[in-house]
Design an enzyme around this catalytic site. Sequence first.
Site, PDB file in Angstrom:
ATOM      1  N   GLY A  47       4.431   9.134  -5.098  1.00 53.22           N
ATOM      2  CA  GLY A  47       5.213   7.880  -4.957  1.00 53.22           C
ATOM      3  C   GLY A  47       5.164   6.877  -5.894  1.00 53.22           C
ATOM      4  N   GLU A  69      -0.535   2.476  -7.271  1.00 49.56           N
ATOM      5  CA  GLU A  69      -0.214   2.974  -6.197  1.00 49.56           C
ATOM      6  C   GLU A  69       1.101   2.404  -5.800  1.00 49.56           C
ATOM      7  OE1 GLU A  69       0.037   4.898  -3.841  1.00 49.56           O
ATOM      8  OE2 GLU A  69      -1.506   5.404  -2.674  1.00 49.56           O
ATOM      9  N   ASP A  70       2.026   3.015  -5.168  1.00 48.58           N
ATOM     10  CA  ASP A  70       3.147   2.661  -4.554  1.00 48.58           C
ATOM     11  C   ASP A  70       3.026   1.704  -3.344  1.00 48.58           C
ATOM     12  OD1 ASP A  70       2.387   4.543  -2.779  1.00 48.58           O
ATOM     13  OD2 ASP A  70       4.424   5.663  -2.651  1.00 48.58           O
ATOM     14  N   ASP A  93      -0.440   0.982   2.944  1.00 45.16           N
ATOM     15  CA  ASP A  93      -0.092   0.929   4.267  1.00 45.16           C
ATOM     16  C   ASP A  93      -1.133   0.619   5.433  1.00 45.16           C
ATOM     17  OD1 ASP A  93       1.707   1.045   6.580  1.00 45.16           O
ATOM     18  OD2 ASP A  93       1.820   3.334   6.394  1.00 45.16           O
ATOM     19  N   LYS A 146       1.761  -3.649   3.152  1.00 44.69           N
ATOM     20  CA  LYS A 146       2.087  -4.139   4.559  1.00 44.69           C
ATOM     21  C   LYS A 146       0.901  -4.757   5.102  1.00 44.69           C
ATOM     22  CE  LYS A 146       5.666  -0.259   5.251  1.00 44.69           C
ATOM     23  NZ  LYS A 146       5.710   0.901   5.775  1.00 44.69           N
ATOM     24  N   VAL A 162      10.112   1.802   4.319  1.00 44.94           N
ATOM     25  CA  VAL A 162      11.152   1.780   3.072  1.00 44.94           C
ATOM     26  C   VAL A 162      11.068   2.943   2.267  1.00 44.94           C
ATOM     27  CG1 VAL A 162      10.524  -0.788   2.724  1.00 44.94           C
ATOM     28  CG2 VAL A 162       8.953   0.776   1.701  1.00 44.94           C
TER      29      VAL A 162
HETATM   30  P1  IMP Z   1      -1.969   4.473   3.968  1.00 41.49           P
HETATM   31  O1  IMP Z   1      -3.193   5.424   3.888  1.00 41.49           O
HETATM   32  O2  IMP Z   1      -1.376   4.356   5.406  1.00 41.49           O
HETATM   33  O3  IMP Z   1      -2.448   3.447   3.284  1.00 41.49           O
HETATM   34  O4  IMP Z   1      -0.978   5.302   3.545  1.00 41.49           O
HETATM   35  C1  IMP Z   1      -0.444   5.117   2.100  1.00 41.49           C
HETATM   36  C2  IMP Z   1       0.501   6.098   1.737  1.00 41.49           C
HETATM   37  O5  IMP Z   1       1.417   6.346   2.702  1.00 41.49           O
HETATM   38  C3  IMP Z   1       1.398   5.635   0.592  1.00 41.49           C
HETATM   39  O6  IMP Z   1       0.909   5.995  -0.459  1.00 41.49           O
HETATM   40  C4  IMP Z   1       2.721   6.171   0.911  1.00 41.49           C
HETATM   41  O7  IMP Z   1       2.894   7.798   0.288  1.00 41.49           O
HETATM   42  C5  IMP Z   1       2.803   6.496   2.274  1.00 41.49           C
HETATM   43  N1  IMP Z   1       3.599   5.328   2.980  1.00 41.49           N
HETATM   44  C6  IMP Z   1       3.167   4.361   3.825  1.00 41.49           C
HETATM   45  N2  IMP Z   1       4.297   3.502   3.960  1.00 41.49           N
HETATM   46  C7  IMP Z   1       5.258   3.920   3.539  1.00 41.49           C
HETATM   47  C8  IMP Z   1       6.796   3.499   3.435  1.00 41.49           C
HETATM   48  O8  IMP Z   1       7.194   2.634   4.209  1.00 41.49           O
HETATM   49  N3  IMP Z   1       7.472   4.434   2.895  1.00 41.49           N
HETATM   50  C9  IMP Z   1       7.289   5.473   2.295  1.00 41.49           C
HETATM   51  N4  IMP Z   1       5.931   5.866   1.880  1.00 41.49           N
HETATM   52  C10 IMP Z   1       5.144   5.099   2.995  1.00 41.49           C
HETATM   53 MG    MG Z   2       1.290   7.073  -2.340  1.00 38.14          MG
END
Ligand code: IMP
Ligand code: MG
Length: 177
Positions: free
Chosen positions: A43, A96-97, A100, A128, A150
């Site tokens: 990402g 990081e992108d 979440d 987020k 997104v």
């Molecule tokens: P976390 O462990 O829930 O913070 O996951 C983060 C990862 O989930 C990011 O690095 C993204 O690859 C993916 N991700 C979370 N939200 C989105 C979104 O809205 N669009 C696309 N990828 C997302």
């Molecule tokens: Mg990612």
Amino acid sequence: VLDLEFIPFISKEEIHQRCVELGKIIKQDYRDLDPMFLIVLNGAFIFAADIIRLIDIPCTIECIKIKSYIGTQSSGIVKIEDSLPLLEGKHILIIEDIIDSGLTMESFLEVLRKSSPKSIKIISLLSKPEALKTPIHIDYLGFSIPNKFVVGYGLDYAGEGRQLPDIWQLFDENSWN
Ligand code: IMP
Ligand code: MG
């Protein structure tokens, strides 16, 4: 993109403007530290390419592919696809992108700390806050966004949409904003 409807959310001009602002600050902070950028694939590759060129200081760049598996108790366990680069004594800047739930980043940080870097800070394009399940401090954040899916500018939906220059938000018929 595919079967879902997306609406324009953050334009490429706004993204560029924010990258310029963040780049200036990071350049100032890391001028003399020869940091190692650790790009989290897939990402973050587009964001990383843009912001690293704006920071423009002596540095090294490594990419790392991580996958997070959410266990039965919603605890994130990351699996690192390749071996880690040598981090000992280095100032690490993770790119990081999006953060979440934060679970991926939390367990990734745990793994990195075992390699004794001098410091670790996080650069993330998006966050987020409403979705966060564990406290993660983002040192350099692009945009704080609502808890909606997104795509674009590196972010995918089922593998598609990473090439889009702008960021699009999932259109939700049940909300009016
Ligand atoms: P976390 O462990 O829930 O913070 O996951 C983060 C990862 O989930 C990011 O690095 C993204 O690859 C993916 N991700 C979370 N939200 C989105 C979104 O809205 N669009 C696309 N990828 C997302
Ligand atoms: Mg990612």
